[in-house]
Each structure stands twice: as structure tokens, then as C-alpha cells.
Design a protein around this motif. Sequence first.
Motif, mmCIF file in Angstrom:
data_model
loop_
_atom_site.group_PDB
_atom_site.id
_atom_site.type_symbol
_atom_site.label_atom_id
_atom_site.label_comp_id
_atom_site.label_asym_id
_atom_site.label_seq_id
_atom_site.Cartn_x
_atom_site.Cartn_y
_atom_site.Cartn_z
ATOM 1 N N LYS A 33 18.738 -27.894 8.019
ATOM 2 C CA LYS A 33 19.871 -28.814 7.924
ATOM 3 C C LYS A 33 20.802 -28.681 9.129
ATOM 4 O O LYS A 33 21.254 -29.683 9.700
ATOM 5 C CB LYS A 33 20.644 -28.524 6.632
ATOM 6 N N GLU A 34 21.059 -27.445 9.539
ATOM 7 C CA GLU A 34 21.920 -27.210 10.700
ATOM 8 C C GLU A 34 21.308 -27.804 11.973
ATOM 9 O O GLU A 34 22.009 -28.396 12.796
ATOM 10 C CB GLU A 34 22.137 -25.705 10.880
ATOM 11 N N ALA A 35 20.000 -27.666 12.118
ATOM 12 C CA ALA A 35 19.327 -28.186 13.308
ATOM 13 C C ALA A 35 19.430 -29.709 13.376
ATOM 14 O O ALA A 35 19.687 -30.279 14.448
ATOM 15 C CB ALA A 35 17.868 -27.743 13.310
ATOM 16 N N TYR A 36 19.222 -30.380 12.244
ATOM 17 C CA TYR A 36 19.321 -31.840 12.227
ATOM 18 C C TYR A 36 20.732 -32.293 12.589
ATOM 19 O O TYR A 36 20.919 -33.207 13.405
ATOM 20 C CB TYR A 36 18.931 -32.388 10.855
ATOM 21 N N ARG A 37 21.733 -31.657 11.982
ATOM 22 C CA ARG A 37 23.119 -32.052 12.247
ATOM 23 C C ARG A 37 23.479 -31.855 13.719
ATOM 24 O O ARG A 37 24.174 -32.679 14.320
ATOM 25 C CB ARG A 37 24.061 -31.243 11.362
ATOM 26 N N THR A 38 23.019 -30.782 14.305
ATOM 27 C CA THR A 38 23.289 -30.524 15.717
ATOM 28 C C THR A 38 22.628 -31.585 16.588
ATOM 29 O O THR A 38 23.228 -32.094 17.542
ATOM 30 C CB THR A 38 22.777 -29.123 16.113
ATOM 31 N N PHE B 85 16.468 -39.272 26.525
ATOM 32 C CA PHE B 85 17.380 -38.245 26.022
ATOM 33 C C PHE B 85 17.244 -38.085 24.513
ATOM 34 O O PHE B 85 17.167 -36.963 24.000
ATOM 35 C CB PHE B 85 18.827 -38.618 26.371
ATOM 36 N N ILE B 86 17.220 -39.214 23.814
ATOM 37 C CA ILE B 86 17.178 -39.159 22.347
ATOM 38 C C ILE B 86 15.844 -38.615 21.853
ATOM 39 O O ILE B 86 15.797 -37.742 20.975
ATOM 40 C CB ILE B 86 17.435 -40.572 21.759
ATOM 41 N N ILE B 87 14.753 -39.104 22.416
ATOM 42 C CA ILE B 87 13.437 -38.629 21.989
ATOM 43 C C ILE B 87 13.249 -37.176 22.405
ATOM 44 O O ILE B 87 12.631 -36.378 21.683
ATOM 45 C CB ILE B 87 12.332 -39.525 22.564
ATOM 46 N N GLY B 88 13.802 -36.796 23.565
ATOM 47 C CA GLY B 88 13.743 -35.400 23.977
ATOM 48 C C GLY B 88 14.441 -34.487 22.985
ATOM 49 O O GLY B 88 13.953 -33.391 22.680
ATOM 50 N N ILE B 89 15.580 -34.937 22.471
ATOM 51 C CA ILE B 89 16.281 -34.156 21.438
ATOM 52 C C ILE B 89 15.428 -34.061 20.180
ATOM 53 O O ILE B 89 15.292 -32.983 19.578
ATOM 54 C CB ILE B 89 17.651 -34.789 21.111
ATOM 55 N N SER B 90 14.834 -35.174 19.761
ATOM 56 C CA SER B 90 14.012 -35.161 18.548
ATOM 57 C C SER B 90 12.779 -34.285 18.721
ATOM 58 O O SER B 90 12.346 -33.612 17.781
ATOM 59 C CB SER B 90 13.598 -36.588 18.154
ATOM 60 N N GLN B 91 12.209 -34.255 19.925
ATOM 61 C CA GLN B 91 11.064 -33.401 20.178
ATOM 62 C C GLN B 91 11.473 -31.933 20.228
ATOM 63 O O GLN B 91 10.737 -31.051 19.762
ATOM 64 C CB GLN B 91 10.389 -33.811 21.490
ATOM 65 N N GLY C 203 23.023 -36.539 19.989
ATOM 66 C CA GLY C 203 22.541 -37.902 20.148
ATOM 67 C C GLY C 203 23.669 -38.912 20.169
ATOM 68 O O GLY C 203 23.647 -39.878 20.945
ATOM 69 N N LEU C 204 24.672 -38.715 19.318
ATOM 70 C CA LEU C 204 25.810 -39.629 19.253
ATOM 71 C C LEU C 204 26.574 -39.647 20.571
ATOM 72 O O LEU C 204 26.914 -40.725 21.092
ATOM 73 C CB LEU C 204 26.738 -39.216 18.110
ATOM 74 N N VAL C 205 26.839 -38.482 21.126
ATOM 75 C CA VAL C 205 27.590 -38.402 22.386
ATOM 76 C C VAL C 205 26.849 -39.135 23.505
ATOM 77 O O VAL C 205 27.428 -39.944 24.244
ATOM 78 C CB VAL C 205 27.827 -36.928 22.771
ATOM 79 N N LEU C 206 25.565 -38.874 23.629
ATOM 80 C CA LEU C 206 24.765 -39.509 24.680
ATOM 81 C C LEU C 206 24.685 -41.022 24.486
ATOM 82 O O LEU C 206 24.716 -41.792 25.457
ATOM 83 C CB LEU C 206 23.360 -38.912 24.697
ATOM 84 N N SER C 207 24.595 -41.459 23.233
ATOM 85 C CA SER C 207 24.480 -42.890 22.945
ATOM 86 C C SER C 207 25.758 -43.648 23.303
ATOM 87 O O SER C 207 25.699 -44.787 23.784
ATOM 88 C CB SER C 207 24.145 -43.096 21.467
ATOM 89 N N ILE C 208 26.897 -43.034 23.092
ATOM 90 C CA ILE C 208 28.168 -43.667 23.440
ATOM 91 C C ILE C 208 28.278 -43.832 24.964
ATOM 92 O O ILE C 208 28.716 -44.876 25.467
ATOM 93 C CB ILE C 208 29.353 -42.857 22.882
ATOM 94 N N VAL C 209 27.843 -42.819 25.698
ATOM 95 C CA VAL C 209 27.870 -42.901 27.163
ATOM 96 C C VAL C 209 26.952 -44.031 27.648
ATOM 97 O O VAL C 209 27.327 -44.834 28.510
ATOM 98 C CB VAL C 209 27.443 -41.556 27.780
ATOM 99 N N ALA C 210 25.735 -44.089 27.090
ATOM 100 C CA ALA C 210 24.786 -45.138 27.487
ATOM 101 C C ALA C 210 25.332 -46.529 27.160
ATOM 102 O O ALA C 210 25.200 -47.465 27.961
ATOM 103 C CB ALA C 210 23.448 -44.916 26.790
ATOM 104 N N PHE C 211 25.942 -46.675 25.997
ATOM 105 C CA PHE C 211 26.527 -47.961 25.594
ATOM 106 C C PHE C 211 27.562 -48.425 26.621
ATOM 107 O O PHE C 211 27.561 -49.593 27.039
ATOM 108 C CB PHE C 211 27.191 -47.822 24.221
ATOM 109 N N ILE D 196 15.488 -39.767 15.839
ATOM 110 C CA ILE D 196 15.683 -38.376 15.414
ATOM 111 C C ILE D 196 15.321 -38.203 13.949
ATOM 112 O O ILE D 196 14.640 -37.245 13.560
ATOM 113 C CB ILE D 196 17.140 -37.935 15.676
ATOM 114 N N THR D 197 15.739 -39.140 13.104
ATOM 115 C CA THR D 197 15.493 -39.021 11.666
ATOM 116 C C THR D 197 14.018 -39.202 11.333
ATOM 117 O O THR D 197 13.464 -38.477 10.500
ATOM 118 C CB THR D 197 16.352 -40.039 10.891
ATOM 119 N N SER D 198 13.375 -40.153 11.973
ATOM 120 C CA SER D 198 11.951 -40.365 11.737
ATOM 121 C C SER D 198 11.141 -39.124 12.101
ATOM 122 O O SER D 198 10.291 -38.668 11.333
ATOM 123 C CB SER D 198 11.474 -41.572 12.560
ATOM 124 N N ASN D 199 11.417 -38.559 13.265
ATOM 125 C CA ASN D 199 10.691 -37.368 13.702
ATOM 126 C C ASN D 199 11.039 -36.157 12.843
ATOM 127 O O ASN D 199 10.199 -35.267 12.625
ATOM 128 C CB ASN D 199 10.997 -37.074 15.175
#
Length: 457
Positions: free
Chosen positions: A321-326, A296-302, A331-339, A383-386
Amino acid sequence: MEEKIKSNPLGIDPVKKLLGQFAIPSIIAMLVSALYNIVDQFFIGNSVGDLGNAATNIAFPLSISCIAISLMFGIGGASAFNLTLGHGDKEKAGYFIGNAVVMMFGLGILLTIISELFLTSMLRFFGSPENVLHYAETYTRITAAGFPFLIVATGGGHLVRADGSPRFTMISNMTGAVINTILDAVFVFGLKWGMAGAAYATIIGQIVSFFMVIWYMRHFKTVKIEKRHLGIHWDCIGQVVSLGAAPFSNQVAMMVVQIVMNNSLKHYGSLSSYGESIPIACAGIISKVGMVFFSFIIGISQGLQPIVSFNYGAGKYSRVKEAYRTAVTYGLVLSIVAFALFQIFPRNIIAVFGNGTEEYFRFAVNYFRIFMFFTFINFVQPITSNFFTAIGKPGRGIFLSLTRQIIFLLPLIIIFPLFIGIDGIMYAGPVADCLAAVVCITMVVNEFRGKEYKLLH
């Protein structure tokens, strides 16, 4: 030429719409790629047992090598292609696609030859216990023949996505994965071929995806790919490699960490009540489950890549800037669910991949909960690296891609067990995750303080 740039959907459509359009198929494509490993793990675990699960983990560094090559030339080629289109140079853009495909296939053949010649020595180096070696050899000797197809199918998907066809990437990956799943059931459960059956199912699915990608290359939309684009141009290769170096470095870092971790789990496992094989088998399963989350996370970054590459190239910095923030919000929402899932249901997840002793499940549950504790912030680094790679700043992207794996996790895997044994490997994970997130946040905040992001376009 200016009108063409202004009319490109990447530069004018709403950012949220574009991110959904590109990220959702990318996520599905990544999930399907992860499914190759998950499906094999399921069938092997429920037929061969924990030694078979350990064998796939031992072989995993070679799979990572394939993904590293595919990301270098896939993401690197896609970024160079989109940046060049953003600048308006359509003629040059085609060479990035053609050169990327040639390099992926050529390096895939080279990796196959090396793997077949030195397989046993490599598997021992990767940390294989003697009771696992035969299973790992059987599986890897077959899958190695599919490396060129795997690399082009995976990396070519990024090139197809850069052409504005993320759905085709999704379909080609899904087709291969469905074929793999069906054949796994036939070969492993039906014909009782064990490790060899799972391996044959894997490479047949990869070959089908490969030919679908090659078919698309003959029907590119934005640029007609011709034979002249396949001739190697080292300036193009250099630019592709520089832009793909960050995701490549991240995969190489993962491979190095995987090898060190396998050997550490083997050594410290032998000193504990778990033995050599249980920690390797459990860690392998959990890393592949983690791949589902990272899909999910890498898919968002791609999905973010073509949007920020084009708009940065076109000077539309507010959209960057808007694209990165979105992307990081999703990513945050998905990461909380996975956690939450990883902390509440670790035993249930592990049980999907076969039965084991109580010692097996005890180690697996502890490893799952501790090693994956900071899952809720693990979206930041990929996401930030990509992002930095996509805007043509590969040096920063490479550095960030190395933070979690090489700069933090690798030394911690070595140091912590010296004091607390095999548990130290578990605690190295969350500490590395936290430190990497802090570095990434610091660097992206400094990036957005630049004067260009204050301009409105």
C-alpha cells in the motif's frame, strides 16, 4: 528459506528508497526507448518534411505490436519471477525468464515475416494516404527486419530489472539510442538517405541493445539461467501471459485506436481545410511527444512492479500500500508539470520537428491543447493497471488497461466526429482520460479496503 525472504532488500529496505532505485533507471530506459521514435521524427521532419512525419505515424501500429509482445513477456515474466521468489521457490523462477526470452524472439520473427509479406496492404489498412505510402513502405520494410531484436531488447530489460539490475537495463537502452541518434545524423543528414537512413539507424541501435541483454542473461544474479530454462513449459507460459496480459492489452488497444484514429483523421481531414496528411502528421508528432511524458509514468509503474510483487507474495501488505501511494504521488507531480508545458508551449514543441504551413501549426496547436488537456490525471491508469498485474490480479489489470483506449476513447473517436467533424477527435481524448481515471480510483480504493491491508508486517 524464510530467512532468505526476510533478508531480500525488496522486503526490508525503505519503500521510497526502493522506488527511486528501481523507477529512476526505468524512467531513463523508457525515455531512451521513446527517443528512438523522437529522434527519427526529428531527422525525418527536418529532411523529408510533413509527409515523412505522417509516414512514421502510419507505421506506428507495427511498433506498438512489438512493444505489446515485449510487455506481455517482459512484465509478465518479471512479475512471475518476482512473485515466485517472494514465495521462496528459486528453482522454478528461472523457467519464467528463459521461456519469456524464447517466446519474445520467436514471436518477433513471426511478426517480421507477416509484415514483409503483407506490408502494402497493412499500411493502407493503417490509414496511409497515397502520397504518404511510398515513404511508409521504405521506412517499415527496413525496420521490420529488426522486430525480434527490438522485442527482446525491450522486454528483456524488464527481466533484467526483476533480477535487481535496473541500471543495466538503462545502460543497454541508452547505448542503442545513442547509436541510433549518431547514425541518424550520418545517414539522414550526411548521406542523404532519407527514410531509409532513419530506418537503418533504428535497427542497428536495437541490435546492439539486444546483444547486451542476451549477455546479461548469461550472468543472471539471483538465478543461473541454463539451457534447460529455455525449453518451453506451457504452464510457465500461461502464468507469464496471464500476468503480462494487462500491459499487452493496453498496447493492443493503443494499436487499434491508432489505426481507427489514422483513418478518421484521413477521412475528416479530407473534409476540412487541413487535407488528409496534415492531421495524421500532427497527431503522430504529438503522440510521440506524449510518449516522453508517459515514459516517466510507465517508468514509475515498472519500478513499482518488483516492490509490490515481492511484498504481496511475502504477505507484507502495508508495504504494498505504501509503495502504491508513493508511486501515484510522484506521478501526480510529473503530470502537472507536463500539463503546464503542453498548454503553454505547444507551437514551440511542434516546431522542433520541422516547418509547416500555418494550417499545419493551427491544427497542431489545437490538437495538442485539447487532446492532451487531462494530462494532469493521466498518471492514474498506467500505474493502477500495472499495480493490479504486479500483485497477481491480472483480470483487474487487463480491465483497467482497456478503459481509456477501448472502452472510452475508441467509441468516442467514432461518435464525436459525426457531430462536430475533425474537432470531435480532439475532444474524445480528454473525455476518455477523465472517465478512465475515475474507474481506476474507484477500483484501487476498493482494493485497499480489503482486510489484508489492515494487517501490519
